[in-house]
Write an enzyme that holds these catalytic residues in place. Structure first.
Site, PDB file in Angstrom:
ATOM      1  N   ASP A 288     -11.789  -1.006   8.208  1.00 20.62           N
ATOM      2  CA  ASP A 288     -12.237  -0.830   7.501  1.00 20.62           C
ATOM      3  C   ASP A 288     -13.989  -1.828   6.449  1.00 20.62           C
ATOM      4  O   ASP A 288     -14.825  -2.034   5.639  1.00 20.62           O
ATOM      5  CB  ASP A 288     -11.272  -0.847   5.919  1.00 20.62           C
ATOM      6  N   ARG A 289     -13.473  -3.068   6.801  1.00 20.12           N
ATOM      7  CA  ARG A 289     -14.458  -4.559   6.653  1.00 20.12           C
ATOM      8  C   ARG A 289     -15.893  -4.599   7.249  1.00 20.12           C
ATOM      9  O   ARG A 289     -16.342  -4.242   6.466  1.00 20.12           O
ATOM     10  CB  ARG A 289     -13.659  -5.569   6.547  1.00 20.12           C
TER      11      ARG A 289
END
Length: 242
Positions: A95-96
Site C-alpha cells: 500500500d505504501r
C-alpha cells in the site's frame, strides 16, 4: 485495459482502467475477492493485464489461478517510479509502494508527505528528486477504539465520532476525546515537524478515514479514494508493455 486489485485485511477494491482513466471501481469484502475478480473479468473482456496488491492472508496462488491474463503481484522487485531509500525494503508494504507511486505521478518534482488514514495510519515522505525515504506507522482510529475494549475489563467499544470538547465529562466522551483528538494532534505534530524540515512540502490526506479527519486537520490536498489504485495502475504500466 488494466485490472487493478487491492486486497486489504477486511475490504478489497477492484477497478478497471482504460489507460489512465478509471472505468469502474467496486469495494467488496476480502473474503469475496475471487467472486469479485470473476465478475470483473467476465464483464470486461478487453482487460488483458492485471496488478495485485495483497496485504491480506489470502494466498496469492489462489488468486493467480483465477486470472487468465498477464499479471504481476506488487513487490519491491518491480520497476518503480521512485528510488527507495528504505532500509528494510523487503518489508515495505504494498500500500505504501502504491501511494508513493501515485505521488510521483500526480506531484512530480515535489516534496510530499502522504498520509493514509485507514486500518493503520501511515505517513510516507517522497522528496522532489523522487526518493522515497519512509515515514511512520501507527494504529488507525478503529484499531484504537477496539484496543481499549479488548485490553481492558470495563471500557466499552464505541463507534468513532467527533468529540464535542477536549474535556470528556463521561467515560464515553473521554474515549472519543482521547482517541480522535489524539489522532488529530498526532498528525498535526508530524506535519509540523516535516514542514520545519521542508518548507515547500505538500501534504496529502487519503484513506478510509480521510473524510472523517479532513475538516479538523484542514489539509489542503485531499486525495480521492482511488489515489492508491492510480498508483497501482501507474506501476502496472511501467512493468508491462502496451
Amino acid at each position: 485495459m488494466n485490472l487493478i486489485i487491492d486486497i486489504g485485511n477486511t475490504n478489497a477494491k477492484i477497478a478497471v482502467f482504460d489507460h489512465d482513466n478509471i472505468v469502474e471501481v467496486d469495494t467488496i469484502k476480502t473474503s469475496n475477492i475471487i467472486e469479485g475478480i470473476n465478475k470483473f473479468t467476465q464483464k470486461y473482456k478487453d482487460v488483458n493485464r492485471a496488478i495485485i496488491s495483497n496485504v491480506s492472508i489470502r494466498d496469492n496462488h489462489e488468486i493467480k489461478e483465477h486470472l487468465s491474463l498477464q499479471s504481476v503481484f506488487l513487490s519491491e522487485n518491480l520497476k518503480l517510479p521512485f528510488k527507495s531509500l528504505y532500509k528494510s525494503k523487503g518489508t515495505l508494504g504494498s500500500d505504501r509502494i502504491a501511494l508513493a507511486s501515485a505521488v510521483i505521478k500526480h506531484y512530480p518534482n515535489s516534496n510530499v508527505l502522504v498520509i493514509d488514514a485507514g486500518t493503520c495510519i501511515t505517513m510516507d515522505f517522497i522528496d522532489k528528486n523522487s526518493n522515497y525515504h519512509g515515514g511512520s506507522i501507527s494504529p488507525g482510529i478503529d484499531m484504537r477504539y477496539s484496543s481499549l475494549s479488548n485490553y481492558t475489563s470495563n471500557l466499552p467499544e464505541l463507534e468513532k465520532t467527533h468529540p464535542s470538547d477536549i474535556i470528556g465529562s463521561s467515560t464515553e466522551e473521554s474515549i472519543h476525546s482521547g482517541i480522535v483528538n489524539g489522532v488529530i494532534f498526532e498528525i498535526r505534530e508530524f506535519i509540523s515537524e516535516y514542514q520545519g524540515n521542508y518548507k515547500d512540502i505538500k501534504v496529502i490526506l487519503t484513506g478510509g478515514d480521510s473524510v472523517f479527519l479532513s475538516k479538523p486537520l484542514k489539509i489542503s490536498i485531499f486525495a480521492n479514494q482511488i489515489f492508491l489504485l492510480e498508483g497501482l495502475n501507474f506501476i502496472l504500466n511501467l512493468n508491462i508493455n502496451n
